[in-house]
Design an enzyme around this catalytic site. Structure first.
Site, PDB file in Angstrom:
ATOM      1  N   GLN A  74      -4.682  -5.361   6.945  1.00  0.00           N
ATOM      2  CA  GLN A  74      -5.694  -6.278   6.400  1.00  0.00           C
ATOM      3  C   GLN A  74      -5.802  -7.559   7.197  1.00  0.00           C
ATOM      4  O   GLN A  74      -6.789  -8.278   7.074  1.00  0.00           O
ATOM      5  CB  GLN A  74      -5.372  -6.625   4.942  1.00  0.00           C
ATOM      6  CG  GLN A  74      -5.533  -5.480   3.972  1.00  0.00           C
ATOM      7  CD  GLN A  74      -6.975  -4.989   3.876  1.00  0.00           C
ATOM      8  OE1 GLN A  74      -7.929  -5.738   4.064  1.00  0.00           O
ATOM      9  NE2 GLN A  74      -7.147  -3.712   3.601  1.00  0.00           N
ATOM     10  N   ASP A  86       2.894  -4.621   8.204  1.00  0.00           N
ATOM     11  CA  ASP A  86       1.668  -3.858   8.010  1.00  0.00           C
ATOM     12  C   ASP A  86       0.515  -4.867   8.106  1.00  0.00           C
ATOM     13  O   ASP A  86       0.269  -5.637   7.183  1.00  0.00           O
ATOM     14  CB  ASP A  86       1.710  -3.183   6.635  1.00  0.00           C
ATOM     15  CG  ASP A  86       0.371  -2.593   6.223  1.00  0.00           C
ATOM     16  OD1 ASP A  86      -0.604  -2.744   6.974  1.00  0.00           O
ATOM     17  OD2 ASP A  86       0.305  -1.985   5.135  1.00  0.00           O
ATOM     18  N   LYS A 103     -10.774  -1.199  10.221  1.00  0.00           N
ATOM     19  CA  LYS A 103     -10.879  -2.394   9.378  1.00  0.00           C
ATOM     20  C   LYS A 103     -11.271  -3.606  10.207  1.00  0.00           C
ATOM     21  O   LYS A 103     -11.290  -4.731   9.723  1.00  0.00           O
ATOM     22  CB  LYS A 103      -9.562  -2.645   8.658  1.00  0.00           C
ATOM     23  CG  LYS A 103      -9.241  -1.538   7.637  1.00  0.00           C
ATOM     24  CD  LYS A 103      -8.039  -1.873   6.824  1.00  0.00           C
ATOM     25  CE  LYS A 103      -7.457  -0.672   6.119  1.00  0.00           C
ATOM     26  NZ  LYS A 103      -8.135  -0.341   4.880  1.00  0.00           N
ATOM     27  N   CYS A 115      -4.628   2.272  -3.833  1.00  0.00           N
ATOM     28  CA  CYS A 115      -3.394   2.791  -3.208  1.00  0.00           C
ATOM     29  C   CYS A 115      -2.228   1.829  -3.403  1.00  0.00           C
ATOM     30  O   CYS A 115      -1.356   1.707  -2.520  1.00  0.00           O
ATOM     31  CB  CYS A 115      -3.583   3.086  -1.718  1.00  0.00           C
ATOM     32  SG  CYS A 115      -4.783   4.340  -1.392  1.00  0.00           S
ATOM     33  N   HIS A 123       0.873  -1.182   0.000  1.00  0.00           N
ATOM     34  CA  HIS A 123       0.000   0.000   0.000  1.00  0.00           C
ATOM     35  C   HIS A 123       0.912   1.236   0.000  1.00  0.00           C
ATOM     36  O   HIS A 123       2.013   1.196   0.566  1.00  0.00           O
ATOM     37  CB  HIS A 123      -0.826  -0.043   1.291  1.00  0.00           C
ATOM     38  CG  HIS A 123      -1.925   0.949   1.388  1.00  0.00           C
ATOM     39  ND1 HIS A 123      -1.711   2.253   1.749  1.00  0.00           N
ATOM     40  CD2 HIS A 123      -3.258   0.834   1.205  1.00  0.00           C
ATOM     41  CE1 HIS A 123      -2.872   2.896   1.782  1.00  0.00           C
ATOM     42  NE2 HIS A 123      -3.830   2.047   1.452  1.00  0.00           N
TER      43      HIS A 123
HETATM   44  N1  PMP Z   1      -1.895  -0.908   4.522  1.00  0.00           N
HETATM   45  C1  PMP Z   1      -2.830  -1.696   3.990  1.00  0.00           C
HETATM   46  C2  PMP Z   1      -2.483  -3.083   3.548  1.00  0.00           C
HETATM   47  C3  PMP Z   1      -4.146  -1.212   3.877  1.00  0.00           C
HETATM   48  O1  PMP Z   1      -5.097  -1.988   3.365  1.00  0.00           O
HETATM   49  C4  PMP Z   1      -4.435   0.105   4.314  1.00  0.00           C
HETATM   50  C5  PMP Z   1      -5.832   0.681   4.170  1.00  0.00           C
HETATM   51  N2  PMP Z   1      -6.404   0.462   2.919  1.00  0.00           N
HETATM   52  C6  PMP Z   1      -3.413   0.860   4.873  1.00  0.00           C
HETATM   53  C7  PMP Z   1      -2.151   0.324   4.956  1.00  0.00           C
HETATM   54  C8  PMP Z   1      -3.648   2.244   5.381  1.00  0.00           C
HETATM   55  O2  PMP Z   1      -4.542   2.187   6.458  1.00  0.00           O
HETATM   56  P1  PMP Z   1      -5.212   3.515   7.037  1.00  0.00           P
HETATM   57  O3  PMP Z   1      -5.765   4.242   5.883  1.00  0.00           O
HETATM   58  O4  PMP Z   1      -6.264   2.991   7.971  1.00  0.00           O
HETATM   59  O5  PMP Z   1      -4.146   4.269   7.739  1.00  0.00           O
END
Ligand code: PMP
Length: 406
Positions: A204, A201, A227, A365, A124
């Site tokens: 998910q 990270d 999430k 993203c 991401h």
């Molecule tokens: N890493 C991953 C794998 C994600 O799916 C996301 C959210 N789509 C993020 C980071 C960023 O998370 P947040 O927007 O809640 O900070």
């Protein structure tokens, strides 16, 4: 799954009762954010209607009660991820802030010119850009670990990339775009053997997989409350005590200090050193309600149901002519990204929306990943514990209708 009462679970998510464009809502955008369960909504409501006050600084009843509840969530997260101590659990705004915190404190202080940061193509943007920013500042290099055609991290390439210049490896546990589950335990071991630290990270994975930071032996781990049925604006950073202690503070302000004088300020200990200012008190308190809710169902049951939905949806979607699933890893969670010949994802998403079906379209993203598969975007359906096979059928019918329209 015979002993799984999805109808009962659906009752815990009031938003599922609403309509969109006069159609019952079919919410398949869970990888972006999950819906909120009643215990979370009630915890937020209780805080704001009866218990609102600032924490950590008051001797009055409400402040002390708020502090106790806030710290109970920390203990709850400690247990959830099996952290050695509760003070290794730092509350942040979300995964993005947690990753930025590590990059701008640990990495900025300890990275040297010429060091390497390994990141996979699956990342991401929030696990790419903070590292690029610090790498530029200190003269370090960001190196990409490639993925194979299934959307799995190429483990041979990873092993070859590890060398004594690598200071940090940072990957997701589960890919938000493809659903790939990465073998992080083995990857962490390899990173450590090469003398690097490993950042996970877990945005998910936190609501799909059992996470044990001691068993994984990860150095840092980040995730977001929204999430996992909890409020937005709250996240967690776990770190090894030794690393957290040697890191400089992230932001300056209230709560993170010990003594302030104009000549010199000394800092508070963990976890407060990293929690400057008034936090999202209600959100942190309500996060405990989310964790309790997940545990009341059981992660194993959640995982099993989501896997059943994944298998069912993969089979049904594969039967649609012209539809290609992007990301077919052997180990996958309940995310399906796909393209349809001759149809732009944006149009697919808009037409599905008219039918009450919420999916996500775009690059999710993960622009480098889209580039790897030579596509600008995908349509992504991501399932949670409250989704049903009937909803998958509705998605399939919706896609067929959309195809005909386009
Ligand atoms: N890493 C991953 C794998 C994600 O799916 C996301 C959210 N789509 C993020 C980071 C960023 O998370 P947040 O927007 O809640 O900070």
């Amino acid at each position: 799954m015979d002993n799984f009462d999805v109808a009962k679970i659906r009752k815990d998510f009031p938003e599922l009762e609403r309509t969109v464009h006069e159609k019952p809502l079919i919410y398949l955008d869970n990888a972006a954010s999950t819906l909120k369960c009643t215990p979370v909504i009630e915890a937020l409501n209780l805080h704001y209607s009866h218990e609102a006050a600032n924490i950590h600084r008051g001797v009055h009843y409400l402040s002390e009660m708020g502090t106790v509840k806030y710290e109970e969530t920390r203990k709850c997260i400690q247990k959830l991820i099996n952290s050695e101590n509760d003070y290794q659990v730092i509350f942040t705004k979300g995964t993005t802030e947690s990753l930025n915190l590590i990059a701008s404190t640990y990495a900025r202080k300890f990275l040297k010119k010429g060091d390497q940061i390994l990141l996979s193509t699956l990342e991401h943007h929030s696990n790419i850009v903070p590292w690029q920013m610090v790498a530029e500042e200190v003269g370090a290099e960001v190196v990409e670990i490639p993925v194979n055609d299934l959307g799995e991290i190429d483990q041979d390439a990873y092993k070859n990339l590890l060398n004594d210049r690598v200071a940090i490896v940072s990957t997701n546990h589960i890919s938000n775009s493809l659903g790939t589950i990465n073998p992080i335990k083995e990857m962490i071991k390899l990173a450590h053997e090469a003398g690097a630290i490993y950042v996970v990270d877990a945005a998910q994975s936190i609501s799909h997989e059992k996470i044990d930071v001691q068993d994984l032996d990860c150095d840092f781990l980040a995730f977001s409350s929204h999430k996992m049925f909890g409020p937005t604006g709250v996240g967690v950073l776990y770190g090894k005590e030794e690393l957290l202690n040697k890191m400089p503070p992230y932001q300056g302000g209230g709560d993170m200090i010990d003594v302030v004088t104009f000549e010199k300020t000394t800092y508070n200990g963990l976890p407060h050193k990293f929690e400057a200012g008034t936090p999202h008190i209600a959100g942190v308190i309500a996060l405990k309600a989310a964790v309790d809710y997940i545990q009341s169902i059981g992660l194993n049951k959640i995982k099993a149901w989501e896997h059943e939905l994944l298998e069912y949806a993969t089979k049904k979607l594969s039967e649609i002519e012209g539809l290609t699933i992007i990301g077919t890893a052997k180990e996958k969670t309940s995310v399906i990204s796909f393209t349809i010949d001759g149809a732009h994802p944006h149009d697919i998403g808009t037409l599905l929306d008219r039918q009450g079906i919420a999916v996500r379209t775009g690059h999710h993203c993960t622009q480098p990943l889209m580039k790897r598969f030579n596509i600008p975007a995908t349509t992504r359906a991501s399932f949670s514990v409250y989704n049903t096979k009937e909803e998958v059928d509705a998605l399939v019918a919706g896609i067929i209708k959309t195809k005909e329209f386009l």
